[in-house]
Scaffold this motif. Structure first.
Motif, PDB file in Angstrom:
ATOM      1  N   ALA A  29      33.914  46.871  57.816  1.00 26.79           N
ATOM      2  CA  ALA A  29      34.691  46.499  56.629  1.00 26.79           C
ATOM      3  C   ALA A  29      34.227  45.161  56.071  1.00 26.79           C
ATOM      4  O   ALA A  29      34.144  44.979  54.850  1.00 26.79           O
ATOM      5  CB  ALA A  29      36.179  46.440  56.972  1.00 26.79           C
ATOM      6  N   ASP A  35      42.290  43.588  50.509  1.00 30.55           N
ATOM      7  CA  ASP A  35      41.596  44.876  50.422  1.00 30.55           C
ATOM      8  C   ASP A  35      41.011  45.253  51.780  1.00 30.55           C
ATOM      9  O   ASP A  35      41.114  46.410  52.219  1.00 30.55           O
ATOM     10  CB  ASP A  35      40.465  44.807  49.397  1.00 30.55           C
ATOM     11  N   THR A  36      40.366  44.294  52.419  1.00 35.49           N
ATOM     12  CA  THR A  36      39.744  44.557  53.716  1.00 35.49           C
ATOM     13  C   THR A  36      40.784  44.971  54.744  1.00 35.49           C
ATOM     14  O   THR A  36      40.603  45.953  55.478  1.00 35.49           O
ATOM     15  CB  THR A  36      38.982  43.309  54.200  1.00 35.49           C
ATOM     16  N   GLY A  91      32.668  45.244  52.502  1.00 38.21           N
ATOM     17  CA  GLY A  91      33.591  44.610  51.571  1.00 38.21           C
ATOM     18  C   GLY A  91      32.925  43.562  50.707  1.00 38.21           C
ATOM     19  O   GLY A  91      33.280  43.392  49.529  1.00 38.21           O
ATOM     20  N   HIS A 102      34.665  53.458  50.321  1.00 39.23           N
ATOM     21  CA  HIS A 102      35.740  53.099  51.247  1.00 39.23           C
ATOM     22  C   HIS A 102      35.216  53.079  52.676  1.00 39.23           C
ATOM     23  O   HIS A 102      34.169  53.641  52.990  1.00 39.23           O
ATOM     24  CB  HIS A 102      36.908  54.072  51.105  1.00 39.23           C
ATOM     25  N   GLU A 133      40.012  55.419  41.404  1.00 40.44           N
ATOM     26  CA  GLU A 133      39.886  54.002  41.741  1.00 40.44           C
ATOM     27  C   GLU A 133      40.657  53.123  40.753  1.00 40.44           C
ATOM     28  O   GLU A 133      41.107  52.026  41.108  1.00 40.44           O
ATOM     29  CB  GLU A 133      38.413  53.597  41.765  1.00 40.44           C
ATOM     30  N   LEU A 143      31.444  45.379  47.898  1.00 44.81           N
ATOM     31  CA  LEU A 143      32.403  46.107  47.059  1.00 44.81           C
ATOM     32  C   LEU A 143      33.448  45.184  46.440  1.00 44.81           C
ATOM     33  O   LEU A 143      34.427  45.651  45.867  1.00 44.81           O
ATOM     34  CB  LEU A 143      33.094  47.189  47.894  1.00 44.81           C
ATOM     35  N   SER A 144      33.228  43.891  46.571  1.00 47.37           N
ATOM     36  CA  SER A 144      34.123  42.874  45.981  1.00 47.37           C
ATOM     37  C   SER A 144      35.542  42.965  46.524  1.00 47.37           C
ATOM     38  O   SER A 144      36.519  42.750  45.795  1.00 47.37           O
ATOM     39  CB  SER A 144      34.128  42.990  44.446  1.00 47.37           C
ATOM     40  N   TRP A 145      35.680  43.281  47.820  1.00 48.53           N
ATOM     41  CA  TRP A 145      37.001  43.299  48.431  1.00 48.53           C
ATOM     42  C   TRP A 145      37.455  41.881  48.730  1.00 48.53           C
ATOM     43  O   TRP A 145      36.663  41.036  49.170  1.00 48.53           O
ATOM     44  CB  TRP A 145      36.981  44.075  49.738  1.00 48.53           C
ATOM     45  N   ASP A 146      38.725  41.614  48.532  1.00 45.25           N
ATOM     46  CA  ASP A 146      39.292  40.367  49.033  1.00 45.25           C
ATOM     47  C   ASP A 146      39.897  40.637  50.416  1.00 45.25           C
ATOM     48  O   ASP A 146      39.795  41.759  50.952  1.00 45.25           O
ATOM     49  CB  ASP A 146      40.319  39.788  48.062  1.00 45.25           C
ATOM     50  N   ARG A 197      43.663  46.291  54.174  1.00 45.20           N
ATOM     51  CA  ARG A 197      44.216  47.596  53.786  1.00 45.20           C
ATOM     52  C   ARG A 197      43.281  48.734  54.224  1.00 45.20           C
ATOM     53  O   ARG A 197      43.737  49.769  54.712  1.00 45.20           O
ATOM     54  CB  ARG A 197      44.443  47.625  52.279  1.00 45.20           C
ATOM     55  N   GLU A 198      41.983  48.542  54.053  1.00 48.53           N
ATOM     56  CA  GLU A 198      41.026  49.566  54.459  1.00 48.53           C
ATOM     57  C   GLU A 198      41.041  49.773  55.974  1.00 48.53           C
ATOM     58  O   GLU A 198      40.997  50.906  56.458  1.00 48.53           O
ATOM     59  CB  GLU A 198      39.619  49.170  53.992  1.00 48.53           C
TER      60      GLU A 198
END
Length: 559
Positions: free
Chosen positions: A510, A523-524, A514, A483, A215, A517-520, A526-527
């Motif tokens: 997501a 990030d979202t 997210g 993920h 990670e 998981l502190s995704w911006d 991309r996943e």
């Protein structure tokens, strides 16, 4: 200790790597590695488990989902293996994991009169008694008429009668993850996305490993008195890393399964039927049937085995031999492929290679376990820990996992007996509560707490109405998912149960995970893109003619 594997747990655990020398480092987060971590931690040892991908990302999420003795092994006269597996089946059903392992009936059609009933009937009678007496209902002999009453989907000319017997099934990925959480509850540090990149040596002795946090890219050094490799089909890669010759090698056998809707087959029971090489199962799986499996050599990518067009056609051809209305490719909603780690033997046929396991110490301080079958994971784990602690320099208690329930087992029976009032109190449909109990056991209380804090999490997921929003969130807050693929493929089974392989559910899931998981936004996106690419690659592989072209199609997407 806490069994809550949230992002904060991981941050603290990674930060602590290398602080002190530990007793046991376990490499591999499949069922045997998770079982070994629990076995060692419950004996009072300090333990760290590292897994390069996710819990059960390999073989341990891609099995036939059966907890069984292996009825066909009796024909190979492997009585000891069957007895051991049936004993483990009884423990899992009744004490260790009753919330995760449940009985399932099977119909074994007979094609020949007199001799076949006597021959197979004697084997099934032995199967009922040598290791699992009174664990499940005894088998019954059925006439053709009675068999067709339970299985109207069968062609009348496909059988002269049948034998009905019981085995058990499990969601293998959830069970493996719950083992890892139970190990954490007993003090083990359990980490995914941490890949071993080298072994530490003190002269000839292995004294730990360098691991990379995938990670962050940071490298950590873990010093350990003993290192256990439970890497399954990656055992030979550990061999090369060690630089010494192992006393055994692992041969990979690919097993492919397909899923079709439950309503497509008019059956009240699972099926088991012979093929020219092995057996074929039709296994009830909630709102689906799992049909499998193949048994063929595989020498290509270990991380992403896939089903080819030939594999899918093989399964359809064989199941259609006994069905009134043949299945077609349009009926298939899911496909998955897994690799069995078989100990190398003299046979050229993977179907005859041993499912028994072996433990070795190829270098001082390094203990390797390989082979075996999912059902006997606990015995395998105890055996490798027994070998590792010998000569540790202090007394170590014997294994206690025979009497150690898995997280969610304690209190499960009481909740299941009170499901009507439980559903009423929580304001959820009874069927929903029953399903949650079969996935979380007494840990269902954590789900209820999430819903109490955020009532909207009681709503079904968009694109996957068989699951609640709370389950996606819980996968991150308690079950170590990092993920989108972890959630859709292993914490839930949306990726094989939804006809679109989870593509419609991916954005909603997501968004839910997210936030935890502190995704911006990047990030979202991309996943979601990575998951979509994986699905498209797998579908393309399913259309490929053979293993080589299927492997190439799957590797277009690395996730």
């Amino acid at each position: 200790m806490s069994a809550r594997l949230d992002p904060q747990y991981r941050t603290r655990a990674v930060a602590s790597l290398g602080d002190t020398e530990i007793d046991v480092l376990v490499i591999g987060g499949g069922v045997v590695g998770a079982g070994a971590a629990l076995d060692a931690a419950s004996r009072g040892l300090t333990v760290t488990l590292v897994e390069a991908r996710d819990f059960a990302a390999g073989t341990s999420s891609r099995s036939s989902k059966l907890i069984h003795g292996g009825l066909r092994y009796l024909e190979q006269l492997d009585f000891w293996l069957v007895r051991e597996a049936l004993r483990e089946r009884r423990l899992l059903l009744h004490s260790l994991a009753p919330h995760l392992v449940r009985p399932v009936p099977f119909l074994l059609p007979l094609r020949h009169r007199v001799w076949e009933r006597a021959y197979i009937g004697a084997g099934v009678a032995l199967y009922d008694t040598i290791g699992g007496a009174r664990a499940l209902p005894m088998h019954r002999h059925l006439s053709r008429t009675r068999a067709l009453e339970s299985a109207p989907a069968l062609r009348p000319d496909a059988l002269t009668g049948a034998i009905r017997y019981f085995d058990a099934q499990v969601d293998d990925a959830r069970h493996t993850m719950m083992l890892a959480r139970t190990a954490a509850q007993h003090g083990a540090t359990v980490l995914t996305r941490t890949k071993v990149t080298g072994l530490l040596r003190d002269s000839e002795r292995v004294v730990g490993a360098d691991v990379t946090d995938l990670e962050t890219g940071r490298v950590h050094t873990i010093r350990a008195r003993r290192v256990i490799s439970a890497t399954g089909v990656w055992t030979d890669e550990m061999n090369r890393m060690t630089g010494v010759e192992f006393p055994f090698h692992v041969r990979m056998s690919k097993g492919v399964h397909i899923l079709v809707p439950r309503e497509r087959l008019d059956l009240d029971t699972g099926l088991i039927t012979r093929t020219e090489k092995s057996v074929l199962f039709v296994i009830p799986w909630d709102r689906h049937w799992i049909i499998g499996t193949t048994d063929t050599d595989w020498s290509l990518d270990r991380d992403h085995p896939t089903a080819s067009d030939a594999d899918v056609q093989y399964l359809l051809d064989h199941v259609n031999r006994v069905l009134r209305e043949p299945l077609t490719r349009d009926d298939i909603v899911g496909t998955y492929a897994g690799l069995r780690p078989l100990l190398s033997g003299a046979s050229a046929d993977t179907a005859t290679l041993s499912r028994e396991h072996a433990v070795a110490e190829p270098a001082p301080g390094l203990f390797v376990i390989a082979g075996g079958k999912y059902t006997t994971y606990r015995v395998m784990a105890a055996d490798v820990v027994d070998a590792a602690v010998e000569g540790l320099g202090r007394a170590v208690d014997p294994s206690v996992t025979e009497r150690l329930p898995i997280l969610g087992a304690v209190g499960y029976h009481e909740l299941a007996a009170d499901v009507d009032s439980l559903a009423q109190r929580r304001g959820l449909p009874k069927a929903t509560v029953e399903r949650l109990l079969g996935r979380y056991g007494s840990a269902i209380a954590d789900l209820f707490d999430l819903i109490a804090d955020e009532p909207e999490l009681a709503e079904p997921l968009t694109g996957a109405p068989g699951y609640l929003g709370a389950e996606a969130v819980y996968a991150v807050t308690h079950e170590g998912a990092l993920h989108l693929d972890d959630v859709l493929t292993r914490r839930t089974r949306i990726s094989i149960e939804a006809a679109d392989r989870g593509l419609a559910a991916a954005p909603a899931v997501a968004w839910l995970v997210g936030a935890r998981l502190s995704w911006d936004a990047a990030d979202t996106d991309r996943e979601i893109t990575r998951y979509r690419d994986r699905v498209h690659a797998e579908l393309a592989a399913n259309q490929a003619a053979d293993d080589e072209s299927a492997n190439a199609a799957r590797l277009v997407a690395v996730a």
